[in-house]
Design a protein around this motif. Structure first.
Motif, mmCIF file in Angstrom:
data_model
loop_
_atom_site.group_PDB
_atom_site.id
_atom_site.type_symbol
_atom_site.label_atom_id
_atom_site.label_comp_id
_atom_site.label_asym_id
_atom_site.label_seq_id
_atom_site.Cartn_x
_atom_site.Cartn_y
_atom_site.Cartn_z
ATOM 1 N N MET A 57 0.818 -1.206 0.000
ATOM 2 C CA MET A 57 0.000 0.000 0.000
ATOM 3 C C MET A 57 0.856 1.264 0.000
ATOM 4 O O MET A 57 1.905 1.312 0.628
ATOM 5 N N PHE A 58 0.382 2.255 -0.725
ATOM 6 C CA PHE A 58 0.921 3.613 -0.776
ATOM 7 C C PHE A 58 2.251 3.739 -1.509
ATOM 8 O O PHE A 58 2.745 4.847 -1.659
ATOM 9 N N ARG A 59 2.847 2.653 -1.956
ATOM 10 C CA ARG A 59 4.114 2.775 -2.678
ATOM 11 C C ARG A 59 3.840 3.327 -4.069
ATOM 12 O O ARG A 59 2.894 2.927 -4.732
ATOM 13 N N GLN A 60 4.707 4.210 -4.510
ATOM 14 C CA GLN A 60 4.504 4.867 -5.802
ATOM 15 C C GLN A 60 5.310 4.208 -6.918
ATOM 16 O O GLN A 60 5.029 4.434 -8.089
ATOM 17 N N GLU A 61 6.301 3.416 -6.569
ATOM 18 C CA GLU A 61 7.069 2.695 -7.575
ATOM 19 C C GLU A 61 7.735 1.487 -6.938
ATOM 20 O O GLU A 61 7.878 1.415 -5.719
ATOM 21 N N MET A 62 8.116 0.545 -7.810
ATOM 22 C CA MET A 62 8.817 -0.642 -7.346
ATOM 23 C C MET A 62 9.770 -1.061 -8.462
ATOM 24 O O MET A 62 9.356 -1.173 -9.618
ATOM 25 N N PRO A 63 11.043 -1.278 -8.150
ATOM 26 C CA PRO A 63 11.997 -1.709 -9.181
ATOM 27 C C PRO A 63 11.522 -2.975 -9.899
ATOM 28 O O PRO A 63 10.782 -3.785 -9.340
ATOM 29 N N THR A 85 -3.516 0.748 -2.742
ATOM 30 C CA THR A 85 -2.331 0.308 -3.475
ATOM 31 C C THR A 85 -2.307 1.082 -4.785
ATOM 32 O O THR A 85 -3.268 1.041 -5.555
ATOM 33 N N LEU A 86 -1.205 1.783 -5.024
ATOM 34 C CA LEU A 86 -1.111 2.709 -6.144
ATOM 35 C C LEU A 86 -0.533 2.087 -7.410
ATOM 36 O O LEU A 86 -0.658 2.653 -8.492
ATOM 37 N N LEU A 87 0.120 0.952 -7.274
ATOM 38 C CA LEU A 87 0.799 0.304 -8.399
ATOM 39 C C LEU A 87 -0.065 -0.793 -9.003
ATOM 40 O O LEU A 87 -0.659 -1.580 -8.267
ATOM 41 N N PRO A 88 -0.110 -0.910 -10.339
ATOM 42 C CA PRO A 88 -0.757 -2.090 -10.918
ATOM 43 C C PRO A 88 0.149 -3.305 -10.673
ATOM 44 O O PRO A 88 1.349 -3.241 -10.904
ATOM 45 N N LEU A 89 -0.424 -4.367 -10.172
ATOM 46 C CA LEU A 89 0.352 -5.538 -9.778
ATOM 47 C C LEU A 89 -0.223 -6.802 -10.396
ATOM 48 O O LEU A 89 -1.390 -6.854 -10.763
#
Length: 151
Positions: A57-63, A85-89
């Protein structure tokens, strides 16, 4: 009664969470290296109820080769949703031996439920499309310490 109080406390904590930025990590979680064929994944471990509740949740990016491995005490039907959750996963629902049972693409900030098609102990969340870009699908196998047989 105590269990109800714990559940209510966890629920209140989730709704009271601030919007973390990349500079302020929400949790300092342990990491594990997983393999998917020739690809390596640097995964944070979410193994406690609180860690699993917060997740990504709330993360704006992920490597690109990072993700989060949710670890449950025993295999069960697992369902995930994307509120806050801000990222499409993409979620990979994974059996004890590392076999991907099913995959689910998840849209950010929705309450849509995405569930395993059979009981699983592990769920690996990666950036949306990560598995597809590498040709990984149901029946593909992940490697790493969590999936090794215990003697």
């Amino acid at each position: 009664m105590n269990r109800l109080l714990v559940q209510l406390s966890c629920l209140l904590a989730v709704f009271a969470l601030p919007a973390w930025s990349q500079d302020t990590p929400q949790l300092q979680l342990p990491r594990v290296t997983l393999s998917a064929g020739m690809h390596l994944i640097n995964a944070q471990l979410a193994a406690t109820p609180e860690q699993r509740t917060i997740g990504l949740m709330f993360r704006q990016e992920m490597p690109a080769n990072e993700g989060m491995l949710f670890v449950f005490e025993q295999p069960a039907g697992q369902c995930f949703w994307m509120k806050n959750t801000l990222l499409p996963l993409t979620a990979a629902f994974v059996a004890d031996d590392g076999t991907i049972v099913n995959l689910a693409d998840m849209k950010p900030q929705t309450l849509d439920s995405h569930c395993s098609t059979q009981p699983v102990r592990y769920v690996l969340e990666m950036n949306k499309g990560w598995f597809a870009k590498r040709g990984l699908k149901s029946g593909s196998r992940l490697g790493g310490a969590p999936f090794e047989r215990r003697k």
